[in-house]
Motif scaffolding. Structure first.
Motif, PDB file in Angstrom:
ATOM      1  N   THR A 137       0.817  -1.217   0.000  1.00  0.00           N
ATOM      2  CA  THR A 137       0.000   0.000   0.000  1.00  0.00           C
ATOM      3  C   THR A 137       0.846   1.261   0.000  1.00  0.00           C
ATOM      4  OG1 THR A 137      -1.735  -1.159   1.192  1.00  0.00           O
ATOM      5  CG2 THR A 137      -1.829   1.242   1.204  1.00  0.00           C
ATOM      6  N   PHE A 138       1.944   1.281   0.773  1.00  0.00           N
ATOM      7  CA  PHE A 138       2.746   2.491   0.889  1.00  0.00           C
ATOM      8  C   PHE A 138       4.099   2.351   0.189  1.00  0.00           C
ATOM      9  CE2 PHE A 138      -0.150   2.588   4.525  1.00  0.00           C
ATOM     10  CZ  PHE A 138      -0.729   3.826   4.329  1.00  0.00           C
ATOM     11  N   GLU A 139       4.181   1.470  -0.795  1.00  0.00           N
ATOM     12  CA  GLU A 139       5.438   1.241  -1.486  1.00  0.00           C
ATOM     13  C   GLU A 139       5.413   1.861  -2.884  1.00  0.00           C
ATOM     14  OE1 GLU A 139       5.925  -2.981  -1.366  1.00  0.00           O
ATOM     15  OE2 GLU A 139       6.904  -2.937   0.581  1.00  0.00           O
ATOM     16  N   LEU A 140       6.581   2.320  -3.323  1.00  0.00           N
ATOM     17  CA  LEU A 140       6.746   2.827  -4.676  1.00  0.00           C
ATOM     18  C   LEU A 140       7.195   1.685  -5.582  1.00  0.00           C
ATOM     19  CD1 LEU A 140       8.716   6.118  -3.952  1.00  0.00           C
ATOM     20  CD2 LEU A 140       6.327   5.944  -4.623  1.00  0.00           C
ATOM     21  N   PRO A 141       6.848   1.729  -6.883  1.00  0.00           N
ATOM     22  CA  PRO A 141       7.355   0.702  -7.794  1.00  0.00           C
ATOM     23  C   PRO A 141       8.874   0.734  -7.929  1.00  0.00           C
ATOM     24  CG  PRO A 141       5.470   1.824  -8.738  1.00  0.00           C
ATOM     25  CD  PRO A 141       5.878   2.611  -7.526  1.00  0.00           C
ATOM     26  N   ALA A 142       9.476   1.925  -7.836  1.00  0.00           N
ATOM     27  CA  ALA A 142      10.927   2.067  -7.987  1.00  0.00           C
ATOM     28  C   ALA A 142      11.364   3.378  -7.359  1.00  0.00           C
ATOM     29  CB  ALA A 142      11.323   2.041  -9.468  1.00  0.00           C
ATOM     30  N   ASN A 143      12.641   3.448  -6.988  1.00  0.00           N
ATOM     31  CA  ASN A 143      13.204   4.679  -6.452  1.00  0.00           C
ATOM     32  C   ASN A 143      13.852   5.498  -7.560  1.00  0.00           C
ATOM     33  OD1 ASN A 143      12.798   4.793  -3.530  1.00  0.00           O
ATOM     34  ND2 ASN A 143      13.956   2.883  -3.480  1.00  0.00           N
ATOM     35  N   MET A 144      13.867   6.809  -7.383  1.00  0.00           N
ATOM     36  CA  MET A 144      14.436   7.714  -8.376  1.00  0.00           C
ATOM     37  C   MET A 144      15.960   7.722  -8.290  1.00  0.00           C
ATOM     38  SD  MET A 144      13.473  11.718  -9.047  1.00  0.00           S
ATOM     39  CE  MET A 144      14.462  12.516  -7.779  1.00  0.00           C
ATOM     40  N   PRO A 145      16.652   7.582  -9.416  1.00  0.00           N
ATOM     41  CA  PRO A 145      18.115   7.703  -9.403  1.00  0.00           C
ATOM     42  C   PRO A 145      18.525   9.137  -9.087  1.00  0.00           C
ATOM     43  CG  PRO A 145      17.313   6.662 -11.421  1.00  0.00           C
ATOM     44  CD  PRO A 145      16.127   7.259 -10.736  1.00  0.00           C
ATOM     45  N   PRO A 146      19.667   9.352  -8.445  1.00  0.00           N
ATOM     46  CA  PRO A 146      20.116  10.714  -8.153  1.00  0.00           C
ATOM     47  C   PRO A 146      20.626  11.422  -9.403  1.00  0.00           C
ATOM     48  CG  PRO A 146      21.778   9.135  -7.461  1.00  0.00           C
ATOM     49  CD  PRO A 146      20.586   8.336  -7.904  1.00  0.00           C
ATOM     50  N   ASN A 147      20.537  12.748  -9.364  1.00  0.00           N
ATOM     51  CA  ASN A 147      21.155  13.606 -10.379  1.00  0.00           C
ATOM     52  C   ASN A 147      20.719  13.286 -11.810  1.00  0.00           C
ATOM     53  OD1 ASN A 147      22.821  15.233  -8.597  1.00  0.00           O
ATOM     54  ND2 ASN A 147      24.014  13.362  -8.261  1.00  0.00           N
ATOM     55  N   LEU A 148      19.408  13.116 -12.009  1.00  0.00           N
ATOM     56  CA  LEU A 148      18.919  12.960 -13.381  1.00  0.00           C
ATOM     57  C   LEU A 148      19.175  14.231 -14.183  1.00  0.00           C
ATOM     58  CD1 LEU A 148      15.554  11.044 -12.896  1.00  0.00           C
ATOM     59  CD2 LEU A 148      17.617  10.210 -14.022  1.00  0.00           C
ATOM     60  N   VAL A 149      19.171  15.356 -13.505  1.00  0.00           N
ATOM     61  CA  VAL A 149      19.623  16.625 -14.080  1.00  0.00           C
ATOM     62  C   VAL A 149      20.581  17.252 -13.083  1.00  0.00           C
ATOM     63  CG1 VAL A 149      17.677  17.114 -15.593  1.00  0.00           C
ATOM     64  CG2 VAL A 149      17.527  17.734 -13.199  1.00  0.00           C
ATOM     65  N   ARG A 150      21.521  18.024 -13.572  1.00  0.00           N
ATOM     66  CA  ARG A 150      22.568  18.571 -12.712  1.00  0.00           C
ATOM     67  C   ARG A 150      22.726  20.079 -12.916  1.00  0.00           C
ATOM     68  NH1 ARG A 150      26.300  14.416 -11.068  1.00  0.00           N
ATOM     69  NH2 ARG A 150      25.783  12.391 -11.989  1.00  0.00           N
ATOM     70  N   GLY A 151      23.420  20.699 -11.981  1.00  0.00           N
ATOM     71  CA  GLY A 151      23.788  22.092 -12.127  1.00  0.00           C
ATOM     72  C   GLY A 151      22.600  23.010 -12.353  1.00  0.00           C
ATOM     73  N   GLN A 152      22.731  23.903 -13.346  1.00  0.00           N
ATOM     74  CA  GLN A 152      21.665  24.853 -13.634  1.00  0.00           C
ATOM     75  C   GLN A 152      20.396  24.159 -14.096  1.00  0.00           C
ATOM     76  OE1 GLN A 152      21.749  28.219 -12.963  1.00  0.00           O
ATOM     77  NE2 GLN A 152      19.548  28.010 -13.374  1.00  0.00           N
ATOM     78  N   ASP A 153      20.533  23.023 -14.776  1.00  0.00           N
ATOM     79  CA  ASP A 153      19.353  22.283 -15.207  1.00  0.00           C
ATOM     80  C   ASP A 153      18.534  21.834 -13.998  1.00  0.00           C
ATOM     81  OD1 ASP A 153      19.901  22.589 -17.874  1.00  0.00           O
ATOM     82  OD2 ASP A 153      20.724  20.578 -18.151  1.00  0.00           O
ATOM     83  N   ALA A 154      19.207  21.411 -12.947  1.00  0.00           N
ATOM     84  CA  ALA A 154      18.500  21.014 -11.719  1.00  0.00           C
ATOM     85  C   ALA A 154      17.790  22.218 -11.101  1.00  0.00           C
ATOM     86  CB  ALA A 154      19.478  20.396 -10.718  1.00  0.00           C
ATOM     87  N   GLU A 155      18.444  23.365 -11.136  1.00  0.00           N
ATOM     88  CA  GLU A 155      17.820  24.594 -10.643  1.00  0.00           C
ATOM     89  C   GLU A 155      16.555  24.914 -11.450  1.00  0.00           C
ATOM     90  OE1 GLU A 155      18.735  26.469  -8.126  1.00  0.00           O
ATOM     91  OE2 GLU A 155      20.795  25.893  -7.685  1.00  0.00           O
ATOM     92  N   ASP A 156      16.637  24.721 -12.769  1.00  0.00           N
ATOM     93  CA  ASP A 156      15.509  25.051 -13.638  1.00  0.00           C
ATOM     94  C   ASP A 156      14.328  24.120 -13.389  1.00  0.00           C
ATOM     95  OD1 ASP A 156      17.184  26.970 -14.671  1.00  0.00           O
ATOM     96  OD2 ASP A 156      17.601  25.904 -16.542  1.00  0.00           O
ATOM     97  N   VAL A 157      14.596  22.828 -13.261  1.00  0.00           N
ATOM     98  CA  VAL A 157      13.515  21.880 -12.989  1.00  0.00           C
ATOM     99  C   VAL A 157      12.883  22.173 -11.639  1.00  0.00           C
ATOM    100  CG1 VAL A 157      12.949  19.460 -12.542  1.00  0.00           C
ATOM    101  CG2 VAL A 157      14.435  20.049 -14.457  1.00  0.00           C
ATOM    102  N   ALA A 158      13.711  22.452 -10.641  1.00  0.00           N
ATOM    103  CA  ALA A 158      13.188  22.760  -9.301  1.00  0.00           C
ATOM    104  C   ALA A 158      12.304  23.998  -9.334  1.00  0.00           C
ATOM    105  CB  ALA A 158      14.348  22.953  -8.322  1.00  0.00           C
ATOM    106  N   ALA A 159      12.722  25.004 -10.089  1.00  0.00           N
ATOM    107  CA  ALA A 159      11.932  26.232 -10.189  1.00  0.00           C
ATOM    108  C   ALA A 159      10.595  25.975 -10.867  1.00  0.00           C
ATOM    109  CB  ALA A 159      12.714  27.295 -10.959  1.00  0.00           C
ATOM    110  N   TYR A 160      10.613  25.158 -11.916  1.00  0.00           N
ATOM    111  CA  TYR A 160       9.373  24.852 -12.637  1.00  0.00           C
ATOM    112  C   TYR A 160       8.402  24.059 -11.764  1.00  0.00           C
ATOM    113  CZ  TYR A 160       6.125  22.698 -15.865  1.00  0.00           C
ATOM    114  OH  TYR A 160       4.974  22.263 -16.477  1.00  0.00           O
TER     115      TYR A 160
END
Length: 216
Positions: A99-122
């Motif tokens: 019930t409280f389980e995810l199918p899979a965990n997210m890998p780290p750093n799918l986007v990095r640097g400024q791209d990570a900032e941009d996704v976070a802002a969006y």
């Protein structure tokens, strides 16, 4: 779907009190963030976000996770910081079909640097603004349609026009029907099991599709 958002909501509360380093600079290009969020192998294939038209069900529903945070008074800047931290250091939770389980965990750093900032802002500007959005369940039994909706975010397959990089490129592998069916049903490595998410008929349809077009 609602239960799947609980781990991320817990992360909201945890990270609001104590970050893990790598603080967001507070700047981000939301237009680029949206493009990256929708890009193959990034976010939309796994997460629901109404503003992006994304209905992924592998990871938490971002609208649900942050709707309550907004209702509780979290500022957009705080949500941006939380999302940025999760991109760099994603929480690791129990996986499976509970019930409280995810199918899979997210890998780290799918986007990095400024791209990570941009996704976070969006995400911070949009997640939860539409309330508690629910992902639409796919009903098609067309293998190509199912693949593009559920698999293309992680896999490259020329016939489907997808270019995901989280999972293997399928054209060079040319996997046979039985192998695809087993993999889709049971998952493996970072790939979630789709048994229970897709019907038996849908699993057979997508397996037939992939095995018939990969490498052709």
């Amino acid at each position: 779907m609602l239960a799947r958002a609980l781990p991320l909501l817990g992360a909201v509360l945890l990270l609001a009190g104590c970050g893990t380093g790598g603080l967001s600079k507070g700047r981000g290009d939301q237009d680029n963030g949206r493009k990256l969020f929708l890009g193959a192998g990034k976010c939309a294939g796994c997460h629901t976000l109404a503003a992006a038209g994304a209905t992924g069900t592998v990871g938490p529903n971002l609208d649900f996770a942050f709707a309550q945070a907004r209702a509780d008074g979290y500022k957009e800047s705080a949500i941006r910081e939380i999302v940025h931290e999760q991109i760099k250091y994603p929480g690791q939770f129990d996986t499976g079909t509970g019930t409280f389980e995810l199918p899979a965990n997210m890998p780290p750093n799918l986007v990095r640097g400024q791209d990570a900032e941009d996704v976070a802002a969006y995400v911070a500007a949009n997640a939860g603004t539409s309330g508690f959005a629910v992902a639409a369940k796919i009903t098609s039994t067309d293998g190509k349609t199912i693949f593009k909706a559920k698999c293309g975010g992680c896999h490259t397959l020329a016939d489907a026009g997808t270019s995901g990089t989280t999972g293997p490129k399928l054209d060079p592998l040319k996997p046979p029907f039985a192998r695809v069916k087993t993999q889709v049903t049971n998952g493996g490595s970072v790939m979630p099991a789709f048994k229970g998410t897709l019907t038996d008929a849908q699993i057979i349809a997508v397996a037939k599709y992939v095995s018939s077009v990969a490498g052709k």
